[in-house]
Design an enzyme around this catalytic site. Structure first.
Site, mmCIF file in Angstrom:
data_model
loop_
_atom_site.group_PDB
_atom_site.id
_atom_site.type_symbol
_atom_site.label_atom_id
_atom_site.label_comp_id
_atom_site.label_asym_id
_atom_site.label_seq_id
_atom_site.Cartn_x
_atom_site.Cartn_y
_atom_site.Cartn_z
ATOM 1 N NE ARG A 79 29.518 36.812 46.471
ATOM 2 C CZ ARG A 79 30.489 36.945 45.570
ATOM 3 N NH1 ARG A 79 30.561 36.133 44.541
ATOM 4 N NH2 ARG A 79 31.382 37.900 45.720
ATOM 5 C CG ASP A 80 20.526 33.511 44.714
ATOM 6 O OD1 ASP A 80 20.337 32.908 45.778
ATOM 7 O OD2 ASP A 80 20.275 34.719 44.554
ATOM 8 N N GLY A 115 31.445 36.418 37.120
ATOM 9 C CA GLY A 115 32.734 35.754 37.268
ATOM 10 C C GLY A 115 32.621 34.239 37.168
ATOM 11 C CB THR A 138 36.123 38.656 38.534
ATOM 12 O OG1 THR A 138 36.664 38.526 39.850
ATOM 13 C CG2 THR A 138 37.181 38.178 37.550
ATOM 14 C CG ASP A 140 38.353 37.981 42.863
ATOM 15 O OD1 ASP A 140 38.572 39.026 43.500
ATOM 16 O OD2 ASP A 140 37.417 37.200 43.140
ATOM 17 N NE ARG A 175 51.805 52.145 64.734
ATOM 18 C CZ ARG A 175 50.805 53.001 64.941
ATOM 19 N NH1 ARG A 175 50.151 53.511 63.915
ATOM 20 N NH2 ARG A 175 50.463 53.345 66.167
ATOM 21 C CG MET A 182 38.530 41.906 48.570
ATOM 22 S SD MET A 182 36.998 42.515 47.816
ATOM 23 C CE MET A 182 35.920 42.486 49.240
ATOM 24 C CE1 TYR A 302 32.360 42.813 50.009
ATOM 25 C CE2 TYR A 302 32.978 43.379 52.261
ATOM 26 C CZ TYR A 302 32.557 42.444 51.332
ATOM 27 O OH TYR A 302 32.361 41.148 51.700
HETATM 28 O O1 F6P Z 1 34.920 37.959 43.765
HETATM 29 C C1 F6P Z 1 34.995 39.277 44.153
HETATM 30 C C2 F6P Z 1 35.166 39.353 45.642
HETATM 31 O O2 F6P Z 1 35.196 40.724 45.977
HETATM 32 C C3 F6P Z 1 36.354 38.614 46.203
HETATM 33 O O3 F6P Z 1 37.567 39.306 46.017
HETATM 34 C C4 F6P Z 1 35.950 38.420 47.633
HETATM 35 O O4 F6P Z 1 36.551 37.278 48.173
HETATM 36 C C5 F6P Z 1 34.475 38.211 47.523
HETATM 37 O O5 F6P Z 1 34.060 38.795 46.310
HETATM 38 C C6 F6P Z 1 33.651 38.808 48.632
HETATM 39 O O6 F6P Z 1 32.363 38.323 48.487
HETATM 40 P P1 F6P Z 1 31.025 38.941 49.083
HETATM 41 O O7 F6P Z 1 30.664 40.123 48.247
HETATM 42 O O8 F6P Z 1 30.026 37.859 48.932
HETATM 43 O O9 F6P Z 1 31.338 39.301 50.493
#
Ligand code: F6P
Length: 378
Positions: A79-80, A115, A138, A140, A175, A182, A302
């Site tokens: 993520r750099d 993304g 992505t 998202d 419940r 995410m 994840y």
């Molecule tokens: O952008 C994809 C994503 O999975 C988002 O939904 C989430 O907020 C983020 O990445 C999590 O980031 P990392 O992999 O850096 O924990």
């Protein structure tokens, strides 16, 4: 005799969070680039970091074979930020080094799969003079100017399956189960999977919620005989008060007019975000107090972006990859190759970089959710 056409050398990398379909896109781009356009392809490992450190891998026919359905990315990712990369504990501008590496590898183009963050990096490299192309990835679904991004549909399937499955256990135990989904600061994944999975309540970053409103929806369900509820909450969803607190912190960052002021405002914003990180557990706790129903949290995490891509993402990634190779062959750079409707489109990177596609509050998915009686917490 006609002059021999120069073989184009292209670099490719994957950056940002991984997503299903990245390998399908590498394969789509690579096969078309090599077989159809006679190019040479190299990969950079681990996103922008590998580009700055010149860690390369040859991508030829055999390397591109058998990866269509493989999850993650064969190249690795990071993520750099190119202009502020942490090296030996210090943030450094690595753009000049990246330009050097691009030249050292005799590249004619660099293809960046990623993304929103990757679009920003790609735009910075474009401004530094590189021939850059961006393919939207992505889970998202928050990239502007494209209807689709590979990864989203697979994550939607996974999150929908989870919401489905939570119903029977919530029902059996009477419940409330709060499922955290995410999506970063956008609600597409929670909204889509919440609707498809029949969540009783869906909470989005775009619509701040109140506990009272959610409790009311749950109590009405109890009156109708449903003593369980499934709440699909986007990871970025906030109460009305928390949303106002975050908006104020963001305004401070925007308005700061000195470097020191900006740094302090950013620190404050990070602290606010850190405080909100426990939101989903706080929400479940407050719902238990307000309704008297036992509440549990399920963080999907994840799992949503792991594993094999669904057919939609394989198809999309192959379409965008091959269209990307054609764009490089035509010398069409500085663009994101996305989709609008059924069409593949080329959008100038400056229209994409730094923007986020949020769920419009009048979007038809929201209308549909309301019309089937789903509570949105407002
Ligand atoms: O952008 C994809 C994503 O999975 C988002 O939904 C989430 O907020 C983020 O990445 C999590 O980031 P990392 O992999 O850096 O924990």
């Amino acid at each position: 005799m006609a002059a021999k056409k120069k073989t184009k050398r292209v670099g490719i990398l994957t950056a940002g969070g991984d997503a299903p379909g990245l390998n399908s896109a590498i394969r789509g781009f690579g096969k078309a680039a090599i077989n159809e356009h006679g190019m040479e392809l190299i990969g950079f490992r681990d996103g922008m970091r590998g580009l700055a450190e010149n860690r390369t891998v040859e991508l030829d026919g055999p390397a591109l074979s058998g990866i269509l359905t493989v999850g993650g990315t064969i190249l690795g990712t990071s993520r750099d930020k190119v202009h502020r990369m942490v090296v030996d504990g210090e943030a450094r501008d690595m753009i000049p080094t990246i330009v050097e590496n691009y030249e050292k590898n005799k590249l004619d183009a660099l293809v960046c799969l990623g993304g929103g963050g990757t679009a920003k990096n790609a735009n910075r490299l474009l401004k530094a003079g590189l021939n850059v192309l961006h393919l939207p990835k992505t889970i998202d679904n928050d990239i502007v100017e494209t209807d689709d991004s590979f990864g989203f549909e697979t994550a939607l399937e996974i999150a929908t399956d989870a919401v489905d499955r939570l119903h029977s256990t919530a029902h059996s135990h009477h419940r409330i189960i709060v499922a955290e989904i995410m999506g970063h600061r956008a609600g597409w994944l929670a909204l889509g999977s919440g609707i498809a999975g029949g969540a009783d309540i869906i909470l989005l970053p775009e619509i701040p919620y109140t506990i009272d409103s959610i409790a009311q929806t749950i109590e009405q369900r109890v009156k109708r005989g449903s003593t369980f509820s499934v709440v699909a909450v986007a990871e970025g969803a906030r109460t009305v008060e928390d949303a106002a607190e975050l908006a104020a912190a963001e305004a401070l960052v925007r308005e700061a007019d000195t470097d020191e002021g900006k740094a302090a405002a950013k620190r404050h914003k990070k602290a606010v975000e850190a405080k909100h990180r426990e939101n989903t557990f706080t929400l479940a706790h407050h719902l238990e107090e307000a309704t008297g129903l036992e509440s549990r949290v399920s963080i999907l995490g994840y799992v949503q972006r792991g594993g094999i891509p669904c057919s939609h993402d394989r198809l999309l990634a192959t379409r965008l990859g091959t269209a990307g190779a054609a764009a490089v062959a035509e010398g069409n750079f500085g663009v994101m190759v996305g989709t609008q409707g059924q069409q593949v489109v080329h959008v100038p990177l400056e229209k994409v970089a730094g923007k986020v596609k949020y769920v419009p509050t009048d979007h038809e998915w929201i209308t549909a959710a309301r019309q089937v009686g789903t509570g949105l917490g407002d």
